[in-house]
Design an enzyme around this catalytic site. Structure first.
Site, PDB file in Angstrom:
ATOM      1  CG  ASN A 156      -0.383  -0.073   2.512  1.00  0.00           C
ATOM      2  OD1 ASN A 156       0.782  -0.447   2.647  1.00  0.00           O
ATOM      3  ND2 ASN A 156      -1.139   0.279   3.533  1.00  0.00           N
ATOM      4  CD  GLU A 254       2.211  -0.198  10.378  1.00  0.00           C
ATOM      5  OE1 GLU A 254       1.066  -0.707  10.510  1.00  0.00           O
ATOM      6  OE2 GLU A 254       2.564   0.429   9.382  1.00  0.00           O
ATOM      7  CB  CYS A 288      -2.028   0.300   8.465  1.00  0.00           C
ATOM      8  SG  CYS A 288      -1.195  -0.752   7.320  1.00  0.00           S
ATOM      9  CD  GLU A 470       8.282   0.774  10.573  1.00  0.00           C
ATOM     10  OE1 GLU A 470       7.108   0.844  10.187  1.00  0.00           O
ATOM     11  OE2 GLU A 470       9.204   0.299   9.896  1.00  0.00           O
TER      12      GLU A 470
HETATM   13  C1  SIN Z   1       0.451   2.551   6.664  1.00  0.00           C
HETATM   14  O1  SIN Z   1      -0.588   2.396   6.064  1.00  0.00           O
HETATM   15  O2  SIN Z   1       0.876   1.664   7.398  1.00  0.00           O
HETATM   16  C2  SIN Z   1       1.284   3.793   6.551  1.00  0.00           C
HETATM   17  C3  SIN Z   1       0.544   5.036   6.704  1.00  0.00           C
HETATM   18  C4  SIN Z   1       1.396   6.233   7.021  1.00  0.00           C
HETATM   19  O3  SIN Z   1       2.592   6.128   7.293  1.00  0.00           O
HETATM   20  O4  SIN Z   1       0.842   7.322   7.027  1.00  0.00           O
END
Ligand code: SIN
Length: 489
Positions: A156, A254, A288, A470
């Site tokens: 993604n 994650e 996510c 992270e």
């Molecule tokens: C993710 O979907 O895990 C990353 C989203 C983000 O870093 O803003």
């Protein structure tokens, strides 16, 4: 877009050398918007992963000993090259992942920012001295790179989730082998090409592609891999945890989320609607941390839902490389079927679809049909706790709205999930900001802010959304072992 048009030929990068799989096998990368094959990429497995790990092992001593400022310069050079190549990289990203070009450009900038931040942090990896408990002793704490590391990254965010792992690892003196998602390996290879160009020594970063089980298997069985950083589903994260147990490999995970976005009666509604739109519909809802369920206090529910529906109806569905598009395709057939199932389930259980609710069939610029992967951005009213969309990640452009009466109830609903990645709320009450920040059981919390991502923050979840952070100094520390040295003097 072919692999050649990407500027490379789909080979892996191992020890600074482009390599095909030993078997000669390749797999096709397809554009999710058109379903056309856009590149063929080397399909490696355990043998290639082990070769990459061996290269990372050989590169480690010199890289670890290199002054931090030199490591930082290389990371900065890569970050700058990515920004110079932003538009080309964004086109590759959109071709393999589907997100609108504007978002893809944003992701390249975001990806470059992780390298820049890590470069700055490389020079601040400070040790400590601690007062001893007896005379004649001194205690030092040394921060040492964990060693050879591996990254398994998702489809993604094909660029940013790589640099988020590479940046801190390389900054502190670790080497790394990256396995990008099979659906989106091209952005990874493009970053690898730029890394060779700016002068990273062979073996410091390696890119393998192909069979995920074999490659991950090699990461966990090779005796020299000390840490694996993974972004992906909770289901796969659990499998990796079991594999890591055998050699006690350090992990950062994650994993999935199921973010609530809570709007209180006293919220600034313009801000709340804009927040819900930005969070929910970014990357067609395939993020996510995107808001998965909207919890709205009864007093403003009607007004909020009306404004949200109006804004959603203005979104434009189409291929990511077309002008004005805000919602691209979903990544594959399984993704769109899941979204469809969530909407059907909600309707069956009594929710009303206010807009969207079905597959969309946009055409390309020449009027040709595209792949059957587009879903109309959708608002659902009357969502309830039993519905699938209120229990698990939809990962699509669907915004279910559920009403609540009290703050206590909102917190209970929000926390009533095994996941704990991100949560958002909108309120003008300063005391409530404190109360919710402390009581929401999530790693990332946005108070009147639904786009909280940045390179300097410790991004990550709690509960079944994983562990490890992270970004920021906390993210850097994930790649460091502490050695304490007790010195008798
Ligand atoms: C993710 O979907 O895990 C990353 C989203 C983000 O870093 O803003």
């Amino acid at each position: 877009m072919t692999a050649v048009a990407c500027g490379f030929d789909g080979r892996m990068i191992i020890d600074g050398i482009r390599r095909d799989a030993v078997s000669g096998k390749r797999f096709e990368v397809r554009n999710p918007a058109t379903d056309e094959a856009i590149a063929s990429v080397a399909s490696g497995g355990a043998e290639e992963a082990n070769a990459a790990i061996d290269a990372a092992v050989r590169a480690l001593p010199a890289w670890r000993e290199r002054p931090a400022v030199e490591r930082a310069r290389l990371l900065l050079a890569l970050s700058r090259r990515m920004l110079e190549e932003r538009d080309r990289l964004a086109r590759i990203l959109t071709a393999e992942q589907g997100k609108p070009l504007g978002e893809a450009r944003g992701e390249i900038e975001y990806a470059a920012s992780f390298l820049e931040w890590s470069a700055e942090d490389a020079r601040r990896l400070l040790g400590e001295t601690v007062p001893a408990s007896v005379p004649g002793k001194r205690i030092l704490i040394l921060a040492r790179p964990v060693g050879v590391t591996a990254a398994i990254t998702p489809w993604n965010f094909p660029a940013a989730m790589i640099t988020r792992k590479l940046g801190p690892a390389l900054a502190v003196g670790c080497t790394q082998v990256v396995k990008a998602a099979e659906l989106t390996p091209l952005s990874a290879l493009a970053i690898g090409e730029l890394a060779i160009e700016v002068g990273f020594p062979p073996g410091v970063m390696n890119f393998v592609s192909g069979d995920p089980e074999q490659i991950a298997g090699a990461f966990f069985s090779h005796p020299e891999v000390r840490k694996v950083s993974f972004t992906g589903s909770t289901e796969v994260g659990k499998i990796l945890m079991r594999q890591a147990a055998d050699r006690v490999v350090r992990l950062s995970l994650e994993l999935g989320g199921h973010a609530p976005l809570i709007v209180f009666d006293d919220a600034d509604l313009d801000r709340a609607v804009a927040g819900a739109m930005g969070s929910k519909f970014r990357n067609a809802g395939q993020t996510c941390i995107c808001a998965n369920r909207l919890l709205v206090q009864r007093g403003i529910a009607e007004e909020f839902t009306r404004r949200l529906t109006e804004a959603v109806q203005a979104l434009v569905v189409g291929p990511g490389d077309a002008e004005g598009v805000s919602i691209g395709p979903l990544i594959d057939d399984a993704a769109i079927s899941k979204v469809e199932a969530h909407v059907a389930d909600a309707q069956r259980r009594g929710a009303r679809v206010l807009c969207g609710g079905a597959r969309a069939h946009p055409k390309d610029a020449r009027g040709r049909r595209l792949a059957d992967r587009f879903f109309e951005p959708t608002v659902i009213e009357g969502a309830g706790p039993a519905m699938l969309c209120m229990r698990e990640e939809t990962f699509g452009p669907v915004a279910p709205v559920m009403t609540f009466d009290t703050e206590e109830q909102a917190i209970e609903i929000a926390n009533g999930t095994p996941f704990g990645l991100a949560a958002y709320f909108f309120t003008r009450d300063a005391s409530r900001i404190w109360r919710l920040s402390e009581r929401l059981d999530f790693g990332v919390i946005g108070a009147n802010d639904a786009l909280p991502s940045a390179p300097q923050v410790p991004f990550g979840g709690v509960k079944q959304s994983g562990f490890g952070r992270e970004g920021g100094p906390h993210g850097t520390r994930e790649f460091v072992d502490l050695h304490y040295v007790s010195v008798g003097i």
